[in-house]
Structure formats: C-alpha cells, structure tokens
Design a protein around this motif. Structure first.
Motif, PDB file in Angstrom:
ATOM      1  N   HIS A  21      -4.975  -0.243  18.599  1.00 51.57           N
ATOM      2  CA  HIS A  21      -4.965   0.016  17.156  1.00 51.57           C
ATOM      3  C   HIS A  21      -3.506   0.297  16.799  1.00 51.57           C
ATOM      4  O   HIS A  21      -2.913   1.248  17.304  1.00 51.57           O
ATOM      5  N   ASN A  22      -2.906  -0.543  15.960  1.00 49.88           N
ATOM      6  CA  ASN A  22      -1.519  -0.338  15.545  1.00 49.88           C
ATOM      7  C   ASN A  22      -1.461   0.405  14.214  1.00 49.88           C
ATOM      8  O   ASN A  22      -2.348   0.254  13.363  1.00 49.88           O
ATOM      9  N   PHE A  23      -0.401   1.178  14.024  1.00 52.82           N
ATOM     10  CA  PHE A  23      -0.218   1.964  12.809  1.00 52.82           C
ATOM     11  C   PHE A  23       1.273   2.238  12.641  1.00 52.82           C
ATOM     12  O   PHE A  23       2.080   1.938  13.530  1.00 52.82           O
ATOM     13  N   VAL A  24       1.640   2.805  11.492  1.00 53.99           N
ATOM     14  CA  VAL A  24       3.039   3.101  11.207  1.00 53.99           C
ATOM     15  C   VAL A  24       3.134   4.571  10.780  1.00 53.99           C
ATOM     16  O   VAL A  24       2.258   5.069  10.076  1.00 53.99           O
ATOM     17  N   ALA A  25       4.185   5.254  11.234  1.00 52.26           N
ATOM     18  CA  ALA A  25       4.365   6.664  10.886  1.00 52.26           C
ATOM     19  C   ALA A  25       5.812   6.941  10.482  1.00 52.26           C
ATOM     20  O   ALA A  25       6.720   6.220  10.869  1.00 52.26           O
ATOM     21  N   TRP A  26       5.965   7.995   9.699  1.00 47.84           N
ATOM     22  CA  TRP A  26       7.282   8.514   9.300  1.00 47.84           C
ATOM     23  C   TRP A  26       7.395   9.885   9.951  1.00 47.84           C
ATOM     24  O   TRP A  26       6.541  10.743   9.767  1.00 47.84           O
ATOM     25  N   THR A  27       8.464  10.082  10.740  1.00 54.13           N
ATOM     26  CA  THR A  27       8.685  11.370  11.385  1.00 54.13           C
ATOM     27  C   THR A  27       9.987  11.990  10.888  1.00 54.13           C
ATOM     28  O   THR A  27      10.904  11.282  10.464  1.00 54.13           O
ATOM     29  N   ASP A  28      10.054  13.306  10.974  1.00 55.14           N
ATOM     30  CA  ASP A  28      11.282  13.994  10.576  1.00 55.14           C
ATOM     31  C   ASP A  28      12.289  13.952  11.725  1.00 55.14           C
ATOM     32  O   ASP A  28      12.027  13.344  12.771  1.00 55.14           O
ATOM     33  N   ALA A  29      13.420  14.603  11.535  1.00 55.05           N
ATOM     34  CA  ALA A  29      14.499  14.573  12.524  1.00 55.05           C
ATOM     35  C   ALA A  29      14.085  15.185  13.863  1.00 55.05           C
ATOM     36  O   ALA A  29      14.658  14.858  14.903  1.00 55.05           O
ATOM     37  N   ASN A  38      -2.639   3.948   8.376  1.00 56.48           N
ATOM     38  CA  ASN A  38      -3.582   3.283   9.272  1.00 56.48           C
ATOM     39  C   ASN A  38      -4.414   2.282   8.497  1.00 56.48           C
ATOM     40  O   ASN A  38      -4.803   2.542   7.364  1.00 56.48           O
ATOM     41  N   GLY A  39      -4.705   1.177   9.124  1.00 52.93           N
ATOM     42  CA  GLY A  39      -5.618   0.200   8.557  1.00 52.93           C
ATOM     43  C   GLY A  39      -6.931   0.262   9.293  1.00 52.93           C
ATOM     44  O   GLY A  39      -7.016   0.796  10.395  1.00 52.93           O
ATOM     45  N   SER A 124      -3.334  -6.137  11.617  1.00 51.74           N
ATOM     46  CA  SER A 124      -2.769  -6.952  10.542  1.00 51.74           C
ATOM     47  C   SER A 124      -2.253  -6.058   9.418  1.00 51.74           C
ATOM     48  O   SER A 124      -1.249  -6.375   8.779  1.00 51.74           O
ATOM     49  N   VAL A 125      -2.887  -4.903   9.202  1.00 52.22           N
ATOM     50  CA  VAL A 125      -2.392  -3.945   8.211  1.00 52.22           C
ATOM     51  C   VAL A 125      -1.044  -3.387   8.667  1.00 52.22           C
ATOM     52  O   VAL A 125      -0.092  -3.332   7.889  1.00 52.22           O
ATOM     53  N   ARG A 152      -1.884 -12.057  11.882  1.00 48.71           N
ATOM     54  CA  ARG A 152      -2.544 -12.451  10.644  1.00 48.71           C
ATOM     55  C   ARG A 152      -1.736 -12.029   9.432  1.00 48.71           C
ATOM     56  O   ARG A 152      -1.321 -10.894   9.311  1.00 48.71           O
ATOM     57  N   ARG A 153      -1.504 -12.934   8.513  1.00 50.17           N
ATOM     58  CA  ARG A 153      -0.871 -12.612   7.236  1.00 50.17           C
ATOM     59  C   ARG A 153      -1.977 -12.333   6.234  1.00 50.17           C
ATOM     60  O   ARG A 153      -2.827 -13.183   5.970  1.00 50.17           O
ATOM     61  N   LEU A 154      -1.981 -11.137   5.692  1.00 54.29           N
ATOM     62  CA  LEU A 154      -2.995 -10.773   4.718  1.00 54.29           C
ATOM     63  C   LEU A 154      -2.693 -11.444   3.383  1.00 54.29           C
ATOM     64  O   LEU A 154      -1.556 -11.501   2.955  1.00 54.29           O
ATOM     65  N   ALA A 155      -3.731 -11.936   2.730  1.00 56.58           N
ATOM     66  CA  ALA A 155      -3.600 -12.585   1.429  1.00 56.58           C
ATOM     67  C   ALA A 155      -3.624 -11.518   0.350  1.00 56.58           C
ATOM     68  O   ALA A 155      -4.669 -11.173  -0.178  1.00 56.58           O
TER      69      ALA A 155
END
Length: 159
Positions: A21-29, A38-39, A124-125, A152-155
C-alpha cells in the motif's frame, strides 16, 4: 530546519508482504509526521475501508494533530512501513507542494472512480499525488507486482 515529503510503502500482510500500500506523508524537521495522504476505497459512511475489494475510490488527508483512525488512516508510523524522501525543503516550499497534493486528493474523492485492487487503488492514488507535487515516485516502491495500480493514470478532471 527543513521539512520533508516522503513516499511510503506498507507491505500488506494479507498478501504475504509482496504487494504494498503506497502513500505520501509530510514530516517536520525531526521526522515526525504532520500530514499523510492515503488512497483506497470508502465505505458507505465515508470512512476508509482498510480491507477494500470494492467501493468508490477515495483519497484521505490525515492531520496528525487530529487523529481519527476510522476516517483518516495512518501508515507512516507503522513499524513495517518503508519510506523514501522525495523532497527536503523549508516549510513554505513543502507547504506549497502539499497544497497541490490536497487539491488532487479532493479531485480523486469527487471523481466517481471505483476502487479496483489491480487497477485503481492506493498505489495509483499515491502516484497521482506525487506527480501533482511535481515529484517522481521511487522506482523501488512501484511495479505491477510490488504495487499493483502504481502505473495507472487516474482519469481526473479539474474541479
């Protein structure tokens, strides 16, 4: 001190940790998560479906100051998650990129797309979110077996 945008992968135990399961996060210093996207699939009440096999495709933004695991999942802090730093920059630069990611997350929620394990899913998200920030997902975290749907490219249509 610089903040970071990280691309995370959580090996899914149900699939022997082969698929992620892939996801993206923002972390501090200091590396503490501030936000995460998360998708996945949404349940009828809008909550996140951790065991999705069908449902509307969604993208949720978790604010680590206001935790509610029913609606806003957290994967960054799981011990089995692996993360790759995509970008390190001052707060204002990261915030501008993150705003672009949040806009795409909203487009995904409003898209009417359906969740599919092999085609349109968390991976894909994560790819769409990363590319919306002008970044590239790490090659080690994508692939047809490792992360189905990551190519996958989401439409999506602009709101």
């Amino acid at each position: 001190m610089n903040h970071r945008i990280v691309f995370g992968s959580y090996p899914i135990p149900r699939f022997a940790g082969i698929a992620s399961h892939n996801f993206v996060a923002w972390t501090d210093a200091d590396g503490r998560p501030l936000y995460e996207i998360n998708g996945g699939a949404a349940n009828a009440d809008g909550s996140f479906n951790y065991c999705a096999v069908k449902g509307p495709l969604t993208a949720v933004v978790t604010d680590y100051r206001h935790r509610d695991l029913t609606y806003y999942p957290e994967f960054y802090v799981r011990p089995t998650s692996v993360s790759n730093v995509l970008m390190e920059a001052p707060f204002a630069v990261i915030a501008a990129r993150w705003n672009a990611a949040v806009e795409v997350a909203e487009m995904i929620r409003q898209s009417g797309l359906r969740y599919s394990f092999l085609v349109q899913n968390s991976n894909s998200v994560a790819t769409a979110i990363t590319e919306a920030m002008g970044l590239t997902p790490p090659s080690a975290a994508i692939g047809r077996l490792k992360a189905p749907g990551s190519f996958r490219r989401l439409a999506l249509k602009a709101a």
